[in-house]
Scaffold this active site. Structure first.
Site, mmCIF file in Angstrom:
data_model
loop_
_atom_site.group_PDB
_atom_site.id
_atom_site.type_symbol
_atom_site.label_atom_id
_atom_site.label_comp_id
_atom_site.label_asym_id
_atom_site.label_seq_id
_atom_site.Cartn_x
_atom_site.Cartn_y
_atom_site.Cartn_z
ATOM 1 N N GLN A 186 0.814 -1.216 0.000
ATOM 2 C CA GLN A 186 0.000 0.000 0.000
ATOM 3 C C GLN A 186 0.851 1.272 0.000
ATOM 4 O OE1 GLN A 186 -3.314 0.072 -0.296
ATOM 5 N NE2 GLN A 186 -3.568 -2.148 -0.181
ATOM 6 N N GLY A 207 2.064 -4.898 -8.272
ATOM 7 C CA GLY A 207 1.829 -3.986 -9.371
ATOM 8 C C GLY A 207 0.422 -3.431 -9.448
ATOM 9 N N HIS A 208 -0.587 -4.225 -9.090
ATOM 10 C CA HIS A 208 -1.962 -3.801 -9.378
ATOM 11 C C HIS A 208 -2.484 -2.736 -8.428
ATOM 12 C CE1 HIS A 208 -4.480 -6.094 -6.350
ATOM 13 N NE2 HIS A 208 -3.315 -6.684 -6.200
ATOM 14 N N THR A 244 9.481 -19.188 -16.398
ATOM 15 C CA THR A 244 9.730 -18.178 -17.424
ATOM 16 C C THR A 244 9.154 -16.834 -16.999
ATOM 17 O OG1 THR A 244 9.619 -19.873 -19.131
ATOM 18 C CG2 THR A 244 9.373 -17.592 -19.848
ATOM 19 N N CYS A 331 -9.121 -9.090 0.060
ATOM 20 C CA CYS A 331 -8.815 -10.516 0.149
ATOM 21 C C CYS A 331 -9.758 -11.258 1.092
ATOM 22 C CB CYS A 331 -7.364 -10.706 0.607
ATOM 23 S SG CYS A 331 -6.169 -9.953 -0.511
#
Length: 404
Positions: A186, A207-208, A244, A331
């Site tokens: 945050q 990232g979001h 990857t 969440c």
């Protein structure tokens, strides 16, 4: 109330943010043009490797770290799990230390990780955060023993927005030779962070929360700190996390964190008046309260409780008026249990159930604040008119005024 024109207001930026046009544009080439595997030796793979490492350098610079101290992950929760489990197990193996210190109102990515480690024989101290939602550094230092391996304290709380004394905690941990991890999901983009100056050994981000896509995060791991590998199976992320690399989203994360950290001061200057106007207006509603410190909080995060109101009904009626908000952490939004964060600051279940979190971001305006202040009091009144608890409060049969 039913005749008010509906305005769309997204006020749950602490849960997630929209991908910005700048981030989306930066990502697009890596889906169809520069799509090679960055671990490959041929030209198309190396074309992808170069921006991957540029992104690593960008994230490092934004945190005051070195590129070889940044590891890309799938999210903040993964970063928390890796840092805490990896460091705790390594410290027990190498130094016999098996004690962890955290706070009672961490994100569940930290709390559940610590609880999992307790099943492995670790002992965990859960520090109180008191009514203002801030960890007391004296209590933290007093909890450190010669068996303490790790302290993990979030930078800023995801539900009530309170900011922890991270530089002071980092200094204490350094003095006692204890590793210090912070969940900064945050805080990144809202607060100035310098991992070296603040003596942070490990830091998690996602990232979001800053207009990058969901599914990408990062872990800062100070050079010299030994933790167990997160996942075996390949040499990616310097052999510590196989798989990857998601180059497109990593580039998106780097683009987002660069913009977010470069514009912190402007964001604070814009969001703080919005936050404060909302607080002032909402607290005019009888028997309402602000959760956590009024000043020591993120610029766009506010959390309230309303006596005689049930949070889920409040969210549904706000949604009907075009306002997207939260009753706590995204969440745990499917749970009907009161927030552990609100219980940790001393609220009873009956008050904690009537919570509302509003979190502003880059696309909110003062007009959004005005609309919320127009709609919210009427919704509160409507819900209270249907509430047996509110009737009991009004008749003096029960009282929660000491929590207001």
């Amino acid at each position: 109330m039913d005749h008010l024109p509906i305005r769309k207001v997204y006020a749950d930026n602490a849960a997630t943010t929209a991908v910005s046009e700048e981030v989306l544009s930066a990502m697009l080439p890596f889906f169809k043009e520069v799509y090679g595997n960055p671990s490959s030796l041929y030209a198309l793979g190396q074309e992808a490797k170069a921006p991957l490492e540029e992104a690593r350098a960008t994230v490092a610079e934004c945190l005051g770290a070195k590129p070889n101290e940044i590891y890309f992950t799938s999210c903040g929760s993964e970063s928390d799990n890796w840092a805490i489990k990896g460091a705790a197990r390594a410290m027990r193996k190498k130094q016999g230390k098996d004690h962890i210190i955290t706070s009672a109102f961490e994100h569940h990515a930290v709390l559940h990780t610590c609880q999992a480690l307790e099943k492995e024989g670790f002992s965990v101290t859960y520090l109180p955060v008191h009514a203002d939602g801030v960890v007391c550094v004296e209590e933290l230092e007093a909890a450190i023993t010669d068996k303490t391996a790790l302290v993990t304290i979030m930078y800023a709380n995801n539900e009530i927005g309170t900011i922890q004394p991270i530089p002071e905690i980092g200094e204490i941990c350094k003095k006692h030779g204890v590793l210090f991890h912070t969940d900064a999901v945050q805080a990144v983009g809202n607060l100035h962070i310098d991992v070296k100056a603040q003596n942070i050994d490990m830091l998690s981000l996602s990232g979001h929360k800053i207009h990058a896509p969901k599914g990408v995060g990062a872990l800062y791991l100070r050079a010299g700190v030994s933790i167990e590998n997160f996942m075996d199976g390949g040499a990616q992320e310097r052999g510590r996390r196989a798989g990857t690399e998601n180059v497109a989203e990593i580039v998106g994360l780097a683009t987002a964190i660069r913009r977010a950290t470069d514009t912190i001061d402007e964001r604070v200057a814009r969001l703080t008046p919005m936050r404060d106007k909302l607080i002032e207006g909402v607290l005019k509603i009888p028997r309402s309260r602000l959760n956590g410190s009024q000043k020591r909080r993120l610029p766009g995060n506010v959390s309230f409780c309303f006596q005689g109101v049930e949070g889920e009904s409040l969210l549904l009626l706000l949604d009907m008026k075009g306002i997207s908000a939260s009753s706590g952490s995204a969440c745990t939004s499917g749970s009907l249990d009161p927030s552990h964060v609100l219980l940790s600051i001393g609220l009873p279940h009956e008050v904690a159930h009537g919570s509302l979190r509003i979190s502003f971001g880059d696309y909110n305006t003062m007009e959004d604040v005005d609309y919320i202040l127009e709609v919210l009091p009427q919704i509160i009144e409507r819900l209270r008119n249907m509430s047996p608890l509110w009737d009991a409060i009004q008749m003096g049969k029960v009282s929660y005024d000491q929590y207001m």
